[in-house]
Design an enzyme around this catalytic site. Structure first.
Site, mmCIF file in Angstrom:
data_model
loop_
_atom_site.group_PDB
_atom_site.id
_atom_site.type_symbol
_atom_site.label_atom_id
_atom_site.label_comp_id
_atom_site.label_asym_id
_atom_site.label_seq_id
_atom_site.Cartn_x
_atom_site.Cartn_y
_atom_site.Cartn_z
ATOM 1 C CE LYS A 167 -0.364 6.157 1.479
ATOM 2 N NZ LYS A 167 -1.263 6.314 2.632
ATOM 3 N NE ARG A 212 15.798 20.146 15.038
ATOM 4 C CZ ARG A 212 15.738 21.265 15.782
ATOM 5 N NH1 ARG A 212 15.744 21.177 17.105
ATOM 6 N NH2 ARG A 212 15.704 22.449 15.201
ATOM 7 C CG ASP A 223 -5.129 2.195 -2.938
ATOM 8 O OD1 ASP A 223 -5.054 2.582 -1.761
ATOM 9 O OD2 ASP A 223 -5.822 1.218 -3.293
ATOM 10 C CG HIS A 227 -1.709 1.259 1.389
ATOM 11 N ND1 HIS A 227 -2.742 1.585 0.528
ATOM 12 C CD2 HIS A 227 -1.621 2.277 2.283
ATOM 13 C CE1 HIS A 227 -3.259 2.746 0.893
ATOM 14 N NE2 HIS A 227 -2.598 3.179 1.954
#
Length: 314
Positions: free
Chosen positions: A163, A247, A181, A142
């Site tokens: 998405k 980060r 999908d 998916h």
């Protein structure tokens, strides 16, 4: 575990425009399960140790000229033993005609003989490439697969996280869709994966509140691709203030798919973050890193040199 796939011999014949010299009675039910193509050199001399009968067999000028050195009676013996192993088919390259003894034994053992006008090496390389892709291990995941600046980005995350909306924004910015999908992933080589869309949903995107759209018709044929290598996995997650996110980019993340480790970025999202721009930067940064440039490492080295210099001045 991924399934084992096969290719009907009839499909190969259509794909490469092979001409039949003899079709076995079970021709339409033969399936190829091995990607290799073998040229029977030692076998024509009688050596069958380690012979792999599941492979397609290919003969060219070298094999034909070698067999012509024998008498017709000897050729009958050679091909009788060769076809007794029941290979899926024998292909004659360069449009070479199989000699009468070859055809006689092929009919005796009910083995298909085909002809190709292409050169022997061309037949071998193109058929192997085709079979390697068609027989590759595969799974369906998916997600959304996009091509962004030449990089294949596999977007994963919980259903409804955005998405498809990010893919739509990337399409508007000139990038291309491969799958939405459901992404069918194939292991083409030991360290590379290729992704495509199941044929039923190819070129379509589902947008909640709008429905299904056809990307090719809405944005043009330049907005789609049938297949693309997967270079980077982007895991889109909701922002969690309790999580410690990387980060600097010094921590290399990977996702293992079909035994292949693919670089991965985890991107937390909150309202107001421009996900499409972040994905573009992720694609460009991944390309830089593949070329050997790591900005996070460069930045860290620069900071370390700064503190070492200042420490030495004290």
């Amino acid at each position: 575990m991924p399934d084992t796939y096969s290719v009907p011999l009839t499909t190969l014949v259509r794909e490469f425009h092979l001409e039949p010299a003899f079709l076995s009675t079970d021709y339409e039910s033969i399936h190829l399960t091995v990607e290799d193509v073998a040229r029977p050199g030692l076998q024509l001399a009688g050596y069958f140790d380690h012979f792999e009968p599941m492979r397609l067999q290919l003969m060219g000028n070298v094999e034909v000229s070698f067999v012509e050195r024998f008498t017709p009676a000897e050729r009958l013996v050679i091909f009788d033993r060769f076809f007794s192993y029941k290979p899926p088919a024998l292909i004659m390259a360069r449009n070479l005609p199989p000699d009468p003894q070859c055809l006689e034994m092929a009919k005796k053992h009910n083995v298909t003989v085909l002809r190709s006008h292409r050169a022997t090496s061309t037949v071998a390389s193109t058929v192997i490439t085709y079979l390697r892709a068609a027989l590759a291990p595969r799974i369906t995941r998916h997600g959304v697969l996009m091509e962004v600046y030449g990089e294949g980005l596999l977007l994963i995350g919980d259903s409804g996280i955005g998405k498809s909306e990010a893919a739509l924004e990337l399409l508007k910015r000139g990038h291309r869709l491969i799958a939405d999908d459901a992404v069918e992933i194939r292991k083409i080589t030991e360290n590379s994966l290729s992704g495509t869309a199941p044929e039923l949903i190819r070129n379509y995107i589902e947008l909640r509140g709008i429905g299904i759209i056809n990307v090719a018709k809405l944005f043009g044929m330049g907005a789609i691709r049938t297949e693309n290598e997967i270079d980077l996995v982007v895991n889109i997650v909701p922002w969690n203030s309790q999580e410690a996110y990387d980060r600097l980019g010094l921590e290399d993340q990977y996702m293992e798919i079909l035994g292949v480790k693919v670089p991965m970025n985890t991107i937390p999202i909150t309202p107001g973050r421009n996900l499409a721009v972040i994905l573009e930067v992720a694609a460009m940064n991944n390309r830089q890193r593949k070329l050997g440039y790591n900005p996070a490492q460069e930045f860290t080295d620069q900071i370390n040199r700064h503190f070492e210099k200042n420490a030495g001045a004290i």
